[in-house]
Motif scaffolding. Sequence first.
Motif, PDB file in Angstrom:
ATOM      1  N   TYR A  42       0.837  -1.200   0.000  1.00  0.00           N
ATOM      2  CA  TYR A  42       0.000   0.000   0.000  1.00  0.00           C
ATOM      3  C   TYR A  42       0.873   1.252   0.000  1.00  0.00           C
ATOM      4  CZ  TYR A  42      -2.914  -3.648   2.079  1.00  0.00           C
ATOM      5  OH  TYR A  42      -3.563  -4.829   2.334  1.00  0.00           O
ATOM      6  N   TYR A  96      -3.010   0.746  -3.970  1.00  0.00           N
ATOM      7  CA  TYR A  96      -2.617  -0.468  -3.299  1.00  0.00           C
ATOM      8  C   TYR A  96      -2.517  -1.611  -4.296  1.00  0.00           C
ATOM      9  CZ  TYR A  96      -7.567  -1.938  -3.222  1.00  0.00           C
ATOM     10  OH  TYR A  96      -8.845  -2.300  -3.557  1.00  0.00           O
ATOM     11  N   TYR A 146      -0.968  -3.997   9.217  1.00  0.00           N
ATOM     12  CA  TYR A 146       0.041  -3.554   8.271  1.00  0.00           C
ATOM     13  C   TYR A 146       1.375  -3.356   8.980  1.00  0.00           C
ATOM     14  CZ  TYR A 146      -3.756  -2.107   5.061  1.00  0.00           C
ATOM     15  OH  TYR A 146      -4.840  -2.068   4.232  1.00  0.00           O
ATOM     16  N   ALA A 177      -8.639  -2.100   1.433  1.00  0.00           N
ATOM     17  CA  ALA A 177      -7.540  -1.547   2.226  1.00  0.00           C
ATOM     18  C   ALA A 177      -8.112  -0.812   3.428  1.00  0.00           C
ATOM     19  CB  ALA A 177      -6.710  -0.600   1.366  1.00  0.00           C
TER      20      ALA A 177
END
Lengths: 112, 112
Positions: free
Chosen positions: A33, A48, A101, B99
């Motif tokens: 991302y 992303y 993440y 995301a």
Amino acid sequence: NAGVTQTPKFQVLKTGQSMTLQCAQDMNHNSMYWYRQDPGMGLRLIYYSASEGTTDKGEVPNGYNVSRLNKREFSLRLESAAPSQTSVYFCASSVGPGNGYTFGSGTRLTVV
Amino acid sequence: AQSVTQLDSQVPVFEEAPVELRCNYSSSVSVYLFWYVQYPNQGLQLLLKYLSGSTLVKGINGFEAEFNKSQTSFHLRKPSVHISDTAEYFCAVGTGRRALTFGSGTRLQVQP
């Protein structure tokens, strides 16, 4: 184990110049991302890549392009920089949806 | 669409006092939720996450958060803060394969 590595850490560009921000991860993550961080606005998704070979636009893609070069690398390109692109750019990676993440340390970009 | 609102941009608190950082989300489907911390000039680090199961989630550095589906909230708490907790905290929401969407951040300022 380096995690997510971003280069460069700092950059000053003149309006109209181009540059590529590099990002590489060594965790065998599928998804990568690019976010930008601006004061009071949190992180906004630029592009992303859910898996190698795919890329999708995020919330603020205008003025940017990306390349998922292989599973490890995901680059962000500014073709013609504008002052509105002055920001801190973060690359992140994850195993997949629902997983946290891992972020890089960021690139601070100033466009004058 | 998914969105997240952090209700306080800044929270000043004295050392050893309790703190709560508020986060509300909006989504029409099941969500997974995260809290991240950002120390000055660094990237974001994962504090804790909620995917499913127990609504009380414990994270690193003594932080915890409670998922409240009826109030669509995921507030972050710590019973006694330290000077070293001074940082910016971000709430994030994800759904399906999308995301993460991040909130605008809350700056926690711990005073001696």
